[in-house]
Design a protein around this motif. Structure first.
Motif, short mmCIF file in Angstrom:
data_model
loop_
_atom_site.label_atom_id
_atom_site.label_comp_id
_atom_site.label_asym_id
_atom_site.label_seq_id
_atom_site.Cartn_x
_atom_site.Cartn_y
_atom_site.Cartn_z
N UNK A 1 -15.72 28.02 89.08
CA UNK A 1 -16.44 29.03 88.30
C UNK A 1 -16.04 30.43 88.72
N UNK A 2 -15.84 30.66 90.03
CA UNK A 2 -15.41 31.98 90.50
C UNK A 2 -14.02 32.34 89.96
N UNK A 3 -13.11 31.37 89.93
CA UNK A 3 -11.77 31.62 89.40
C UNK A 3 -11.82 31.91 87.91
N UNK A 4 -12.71 31.22 87.18
CA UNK A 4 -12.84 31.49 85.75
C UNK A 4 -13.40 32.88 85.48
N UNK A 5 -14.34 33.34 86.36
CA UNK A 5 -14.89 34.68 86.18
C UNK A 5 -13.86 35.77 86.48
N UNK A 6 -12.94 35.52 87.40
CA UNK A 6 -11.91 36.50 87.75
C UNK A 6 -10.80 36.58 86.70
N UNK A 7 -10.65 35.56 85.87
CA UNK A 7 -9.56 35.53 84.91
C UNK A 7 -10.02 35.93 83.51
N UNK A 8 -11.04 36.78 83.43
CA UNK A 8 -11.48 37.25 82.12
C UNK A 8 -10.53 38.34 81.61
N UNK A 9 -10.69 38.68 80.33
CA UNK A 9 -9.83 39.71 79.72
C UNK A 9 -10.08 41.07 80.34
N UNK A 10 -11.35 41.36 80.69
CA UNK A 10 -11.66 42.66 81.28
C UNK A 10 -11.03 42.80 82.67
N UNK A 11 -11.09 41.75 83.47
CA UNK A 11 -10.49 41.83 84.81
C UNK A 11 -8.97 41.94 84.73
N UNK A 12 -8.38 41.26 83.77
CA UNK A 12 -6.92 41.37 83.61
C UNK A 12 -6.52 42.77 83.17
N UNK A 13 -7.30 43.37 82.24
CA UNK A 13 -7.00 44.74 81.80
C UNK A 13 -7.17 45.73 82.94
N UNK A 14 -8.18 45.52 83.78
CA UNK A 14 -8.38 46.40 84.93
C UNK A 14 -7.22 46.32 85.91
N UNK A 15 -6.76 45.11 86.18
CA UNK A 15 -5.61 44.94 87.09
C UNK A 15 -4.35 45.58 86.51
N UNK A 16 -4.13 45.42 85.21
CA UNK A 16 -2.95 46.02 84.58
C UNK A 16 -3.01 47.54 84.61
N UNK A 17 -4.20 48.11 84.39
CA UNK A 17 -4.34 49.55 84.41
C UNK A 17 -4.10 50.11 85.82
N UNK A 18 -4.66 49.44 86.84
CA UNK A 18 -4.46 49.90 88.22
C UNK A 18 -2.99 49.80 88.61
N UNK A 19 -2.31 48.73 88.21
CA UNK A 19 -0.89 48.59 88.53
C UNK A 19 -0.06 49.66 87.82
N UNK A 20 -0.41 49.99 86.57
CA UNK A 20 0.32 51.03 85.84
C UNK A 20 0.15 52.40 86.50
N UNK A 21 -1.06 52.70 86.97
CA UNK A 21 -1.28 53.97 87.67
C UNK A 21 -0.46 54.03 88.96
N UNK A 22 -0.39 52.93 89.68
CA UNK A 22 0.39 52.92 90.92
C UNK A 22 1.87 53.16 90.64
N UNK A 23 2.39 52.52 89.58
CA UNK A 23 3.81 52.71 89.23
C UNK A 23 4.07 54.15 88.80
N UNK A 24 3.18 54.74 88.00
CA UNK A 24 3.37 56.12 87.56
C UNK A 24 3.30 57.10 88.74
N UNK A 25 2.39 56.84 89.69
CA UNK A 25 2.31 57.71 90.87
C UNK A 25 3.59 57.62 91.70
N UNK A 26 4.15 56.42 91.84
CA UNK A 26 5.39 56.26 92.59
C UNK A 26 6.56 56.96 91.89
N UNK A 27 6.63 56.85 90.56
CA UNK A 27 7.69 57.52 89.81
C UNK A 27 7.56 59.04 89.88
#
Length: 282
Positions: A98-124
């Motif tokens: 159940x914990x793994x299913x709660x972590x794999x929601x669309x909102x959590x995936x979008x949050x992870x993608x947004x944080x990764x994009x900010x990290x890449x832009x800061x590095x560039x």
């Protein structure tokens, strides 16, 4: 030692010794219960004589108005508990599935993608700044003054006094192409005059400015350009001053990084006349 040998059987006179047989003890029968009547409990004899019977002294019953004093309140049963159960032990947490299913929601995936994009832009952005942080951005500048006019006019910005006003016509030549690279957004150019007077050790006045955007003409070939702003002095420091130094400077506006202030490698020293110009034309 010697081996053990069983003793020989009895062969002498008299009867032989025999071990008595074991006899189980007799069990006594259970004692029967008593059938006698119960003994009376000692206490005071019942009243049989003349007169009223003895009563134990106590408070008289309440007969006046109002509730009886010193009465014990009637017991009221508390209402049943309807809220959350107090002091309850928390139950077991969610299962790993159940914990793994709660972590794999669309909102959590979008949050992870947004944080990764900010990290890449800061590095560039940091890499973009470091790639051009130590580049030399100074170029040769050629300035020539073709006309100088000095007037003594009334200064309306301060007290009712007259101040020196200088009007300059100049030529400007510079090639700004080496300054531009992929991290330069625009340049802010300004022509300034520096001079010394009896009242101030250093005076600085901006006479002209220009913004050069990326993609504009970077080679400056300007002739007979009049000063864009008035050249005022807070007194009579321009009259007869032979050390008015003109220099071109610029601010580099990058896409990422700091805004350095650069001064061109060339300057020009102009001299102001000893007399004022009386005509109103310029």
């Amino acid at each position: 030692g010697p081996a053990y040998t069983r003793p020989a059987p009895h062969t002498g006179p008299g009867p032989a010794y025999t071990r008595p047989a074991y006899t189980r003890p007799r069990v006594h029968p259970a004692r029967p219960r008593s059938t006698h009547p119960a003994r009376p409990r000692p206490g005071p004899a019942p009243h049989t004589g003349p007169g009223p019977a003895y009563t134990r002294p106590g408070p008289a019953p309440h007969t006046g108005p109002g509730p009886a004093p010193h009465t014990r309140p009637a017991y009221t049963r508390p209402a049943p508990h309807t809220g959350p159960a107090p002091h309850t032990r928390p139950g077991p947490g969610p299962s790993p599935a159940a914990a793994a299913a709660a972590m794999n929601t669309a909102l959590s995936r979008a949050n992870s993608l947004f944080a990764f994009s900010l990290s890449v832009m800061a590095a560039l952005t940091l890499g973009c700044f470091l790639s051009t942080a130590f580049k030399q951005r100074s170029v040769a500048v050629r300035i020539h003054v073709s006309k100088v006019v000095l007037k003594n006019v009334e200064d309306f910005t301060g007290p009712r006094e007259r101040s020196d006003l200088g009007l300059i016509t100049f030529d400007l030549f510079a090639d700004l192409k080496p300054i531009f690279d992929w991290n330069v957004k625009q340049l802010f150019l300004y022509l300034s005059a520096e001079y010394k007077t009896r009242n101030n050790a250093l005076n600085q006045v901006v006479l002209w400015d220009k913004i050069v955007l990326r993609g504009d003409q970077t080679k400056l070939e300007m002739k007979d350009v009049k000063s864009k702003y008035f050249f005022f002095d807070d007194g009579s420091g321009l009259r007869g001053n032979e050390n008015i130094t003109l220099s071109l400077s610029w601010n580099v506006v990058p896409n990422a990084g700091i805004l350095p202030l650069i001064m061109g490698s060339g300057h020009y020293s102009a001299a102001f006349p000893q007399s004022y110009e009386m005509t109103k034309s310029y």
